[in-house]
Design an enzyme around this catalytic site. Sequence first.
Site, PDB file in Angstrom:
ATOM      1  CE1 TYR A 113     -22.057  24.544  29.311  1.00  9.17           C
ATOM      2  CE2 TYR A 113     -23.048  25.954  27.649  1.00  9.17           C
ATOM      3  CZ  TYR A 113     -23.084  24.815  28.421  1.00  9.17           C
ATOM      4  OH  TYR A 113     -24.137  23.931  28.279  1.00  9.17           O
ATOM      5  CB  SER A 156     -25.452  23.438  23.968  1.00 17.31           C
ATOM      6  OG  SER A 156     -26.020  24.707  23.811  1.00 17.31           O
ATOM      7  CE  LYS A 206     -22.258  21.329  27.347  1.00 15.35           C
ATOM      8  NZ  LYS A 206     -22.245  20.103  28.171  1.00 15.35           N
TER       9      LYS A 206
HETATM   10  P1  NAD Z   1     -27.252  21.304  36.207  1.00 14.79           P
HETATM   11  O1  NAD Z   1     -26.175  22.185  36.713  1.00 14.79           O
HETATM   12  O2  NAD Z   1     -28.595  21.397  36.836  1.00 14.79           O
HETATM   13  O3  NAD Z   1     -26.790  19.770  36.296  1.00 14.79           O
HETATM   14  C1  NAD Z   1     -25.449  19.377  36.177  1.00 14.79           C
HETATM   15  C2  NAD Z   1     -25.134  18.514  37.384  1.00 14.79           C
HETATM   16  O4  NAD Z   1     -23.782  18.052  37.273  1.00 14.79           O
HETATM   17  C3  NAD Z   1     -25.225  19.280  38.704  1.00 14.79           C
HETATM   18  O5  NAD Z   1     -26.048  18.549  39.597  1.00 14.79           O
HETATM   19  C4  NAD Z   1     -23.792  19.356  39.210  1.00 14.79           C
HETATM   20  O6  NAD Z   1     -23.725  19.291  40.624  1.00 14.79           O
HETATM   21  C5  NAD Z   1     -23.170  18.136  38.545  1.00 14.79           C
HETATM   22  N1  NAD Z   1     -21.731  18.192  38.290  1.00 14.79           N
HETATM   23  C6  NAD Z   1     -21.021  19.200  37.721  1.00 14.79           C
HETATM   24  N2  NAD Z   1     -19.722  18.852  37.610  1.00 14.79           N
HETATM   25  C7  NAD Z   1     -19.617  17.591  38.131  1.00 14.79           C
HETATM   26  C8  NAD Z   1     -18.535  16.698  38.307  1.00 14.79           C
HETATM   27  N3  NAD Z   1     -17.279  17.011  37.957  1.00 14.79           N
HETATM   28  N4  NAD Z   1     -18.774  15.487  38.871  1.00 14.79           N
HETATM   29  C9  NAD Z   1     -20.035  15.141  39.269  1.00 14.79           C
HETATM   30  N5  NAD Z   1     -21.089  15.960  39.114  1.00 14.79           N
HETATM   31  C10 NAD Z   1     -20.884  17.170  38.558  1.00 14.79           C
HETATM   32  O7  NAD Z   1     -27.348  21.511  34.622  1.00 14.79           O
HETATM   33  P2  NAD Z   1     -28.434  21.020  33.584  1.00 14.79           P
HETATM   34  O8  NAD Z   1     -29.186  22.192  33.114  1.00 14.79           O
HETATM   35  O9  NAD Z   1     -29.157  19.846  34.102  1.00 14.79           O
HETATM   36  O10 NAD Z   1     -27.484  20.579  32.392  1.00 14.79           O
HETATM   37  C11 NAD Z   1     -27.099  19.236  32.180  1.00 14.79           C
HETATM   38  C12 NAD Z   1     -26.191  19.166  30.975  1.00 14.79           C
HETATM   39  O11 NAD Z   1     -26.877  19.672  29.837  1.00 14.79           O
HETATM   40  C13 NAD Z   1     -24.909  19.964  31.091  1.00 14.79           C
HETATM   41  O12 NAD Z   1     -23.879  19.251  30.455  1.00 14.79           O
HETATM   42  C14 NAD Z   1     -25.226  21.228  30.333  1.00 14.79           C
HETATM   43  O13 NAD Z   1     -24.062  21.831  29.826  1.00 14.79           O
HETATM   44  C15 NAD Z   1     -26.086  20.683  29.214  1.00 14.79           C
HETATM   45  N6  NAD Z   1     -26.978  21.686  28.621  1.00 14.79           N
HETATM   46  C16 NAD Z   1     -27.839  22.375  29.416  1.00 14.79           C
HETATM   47  C17 NAD Z   1     -28.663  23.361  28.861  1.00 14.79           C
HETATM   48  C18 NAD Z   1     -29.595  24.174  29.706  1.00 14.79           C
HETATM   49  O14 NAD Z   1     -30.044  25.221  29.248  1.00 14.79           O
HETATM   50  N7  NAD Z   1     -29.942  23.753  30.917  1.00 14.79           N
HETATM   51  C19 NAD Z   1     -28.619  23.594  27.478  1.00 14.79           C
HETATM   52  C20 NAD Z   1     -27.749  22.846  26.697  1.00 14.79           C
HETATM   53  C21 NAD Z   1     -26.936  21.891  27.281  1.00 14.79           C
HETATM   54  N1  UFG Z   2     -33.486  37.061  28.529  1.00 14.15           N
HETATM   55  C1  UFG Z   2     -34.088  38.240  28.913  1.00 14.15           C
HETATM   56  N2  UFG Z   2     -34.041  38.590  30.239  1.00 14.15           N
HETATM   57  C2  UFG Z   2     -33.433  37.805  31.174  1.00 14.15           C
HETATM   58  C3  UFG Z   2     -32.823  36.593  30.759  1.00 14.15           C
HETATM   59  C4  UFG Z   2     -32.863  36.265  29.414  1.00 14.15           C
HETATM   60  O1  UFG Z   2     -34.644  38.969  28.107  1.00 14.15           O
HETATM   61  O2  UFG Z   2     -33.410  38.180  32.354  1.00 14.15           O
HETATM   62  C5  UFG Z   2     -33.562  36.689  27.102  1.00 14.15           C
HETATM   63  C6  UFG Z   2     -32.215  36.540  26.443  1.00 14.15           C
HETATM   64  O3  UFG Z   2     -31.785  37.755  25.921  1.00 14.15           O
HETATM   65  C7  UFG Z   2     -32.520  35.499  25.375  1.00 14.15           C
HETATM   66  C8  UFG Z   2     -33.636  34.656  25.966  1.00 14.15           C
HETATM   67  O4  UFG Z   2     -34.174  35.424  27.032  1.00 14.15           O
HETATM   68  O5  UFG Z   2     -33.020  36.138  24.252  1.00 14.15           O
HETATM   69  C9  UFG Z   2     -33.146  33.332  26.512  1.00 14.15           C
HETATM   70  O6  UFG Z   2     -32.046  33.576  27.380  1.00 14.15           O
HETATM   71  P1  UFG Z   2     -31.447  32.442  28.307  1.00 14.15           P
HETATM   72  O7  UFG Z   2     -30.324  33.036  29.079  1.00 14.15           O
HETATM   73  O8  UFG Z   2     -32.532  31.775  29.075  1.00 14.15           O
HETATM   74  O9  UFG Z   2     -30.927  31.355  27.264  1.00 14.15           O
HETATM   75  P2  UFG Z   2     -29.844  31.470  26.095  1.00 14.15           P
HETATM   76  O10 UFG Z   2     -30.524  31.072  24.838  1.00 14.15           O
HETATM   77  O11 UFG Z   2     -29.161  32.762  26.078  1.00 14.15           O
HETATM   78  O12 UFG Z   2     -28.776  30.382  26.546  1.00 14.15           O
HETATM   79  C10 UFG Z   2     -29.162  29.111  27.102  1.00 14.15           C
HETATM   80  C11 UFG Z   2     -28.046  28.604  28.003  1.00 14.15           C
HETATM   81  C12 UFG Z   2     -26.832  28.279  27.183  1.00 14.15           C
HETATM   82  C13 UFG Z   2     -27.189  27.319  26.117  1.00 14.15           C
HETATM   83  C14 UFG Z   2     -28.320  27.843  25.284  1.00 14.15           C
HETATM   84  C15 UFG Z   2     -28.784  26.821  24.301  1.00 14.15           C
HETATM   85  O13 UFG Z   2     -27.716  29.586  28.986  1.00 14.15           O
HETATM   86  O14 UFG Z   2     -25.876  27.667  27.999  1.00 14.15           O
HETATM   87  O15 UFG Z   2     -29.428  28.192  26.117  1.00 14.15           O
HETATM   88  O16 UFG Z   2     -29.126  25.636  24.948  1.00 14.15           O
HETATM   89  F1  UFG Z   2     -26.123  27.091  25.330  1.00 14.15           F
END
Ligand code: NAD
Ligand code: UFG
Length: 345
Positions: free
Chosen positions: A152, A127, A156
Amino acid sequence: MSTKILVTGGTGYIGSHTAVELQQAGYEVVIIDNLSNSNAGVIDGIESITGIRPVFVEGDCTDIATLRRLFEENPGIKGIINFAASKAVGESVQKPLLYYRNNLNTLINLLDLMPEYGVEGIVFSSSCTVYGEPDFNPIDENAPIKPATSPYGNTKQISEEIITDYVHSGAPIKSIILRYFNPIGAHPSAKIGELPLGVPQNLVPYLTQTAAGIRKELTVFGDDYDTPDGSCIRDYIDVVDLAKAHVIAMKRMLSPEDTQKIEIFNLGTGRGLSVLELISAFESATGVKVPYRIGARREGDIEKIWACPDKANNILGWRADVPITETMRNTWAWQQHIMSPGKQG
Ligand code: NAD
Ligand code: UFG
């Protein structure tokens, strides 16, 4: 014969979209997910888009015996994409051990078993959170890693170090680490998308639920930042663009011509959008108004961050190209799909 790929967390948001793209590119997909943040119905969604039902193992990656059984029963897996992780920043502050245990044990188990089962490479979901508040934007992969602001985020950073140390130890594996910026949107078919449980913490699911009348109003967390309109800036990347990058990364990693043992890529659009700009983009793409108010800053928020995606553009030959209006329309279609009778959401 098609190449077999294990997708951990494959019923989750990014994993399900990636499973679709992998299948459409001719890969055979095996999914493991413990359904802690998704449901098994997602497998139907993947099948109805691609016409192919992926192998699905309901199981926990922190249990090495489960993974062993999976590799025995599905021989010939060549690559892994490791999405399985817990991802709620706030919850990680409350329950740090759950995050360290789940995210790190999952990765360690997979790395441990790869040589034994002949798995050649692993793509890891990292991330942009590893950059903290950047000193400059757009930010590239050589920027310093800042101290993590949540358990969290720390998982990473530690995961990236674990992979790097393991590869440098001479383990017979390769890895590509992908640092995602802000994934949003849904598949254009509206058959898969993000399924937030409870009150969404992230901007886009909160916005679409507000537009749908499930939430009264969206709170914009601060309009007094040092940005043109005062609201925070992020690099929002369409989830299908993001999924496609995984397919390209996998192909590169498994190619014998690729001599790199470990590589890191930013995945973003290269363009920053403010919270207020994103709300306007949604409104003009869908014609639906989003009631919002300006509220206080959210503690720990980064003011502005967007990617320099040049490395992924040049080396992977990948580019984020779904326009924001299309992303907004897809995300709205998905919100309507999950609210339709008989659907979960
Ligand atoms: P998500 O929660 O939708 O998907 C993760 C999946 O992993 C879920 O279906 C959950 O049930 C499964 N899971 C969790 N722990 C497990 C385990 N021990 N064994 C088997 N399955 C397990 O999340 P996502 O948004 O699809 O994110 C996927 C990956 O990308 C994650 O590693 C997350 O940290 C990373 N990531 C996500 C974002 C974001 O904003 N969505 C940003 C940066 C990185
Ligand atoms: N925001 C609002 N109102 C809300 C929710 C969010 O104004 O109700 C704003 C936040 O302040 C931020 C922007 O929208 O400025 C995006 O917020 P998100 O929570 O959607 O995303 P972040 O960038 O804070 O964080 C997300 C994930 C993290 C990840 C990061 C980068 O939650 O886990 O993106 O991938 F690390």
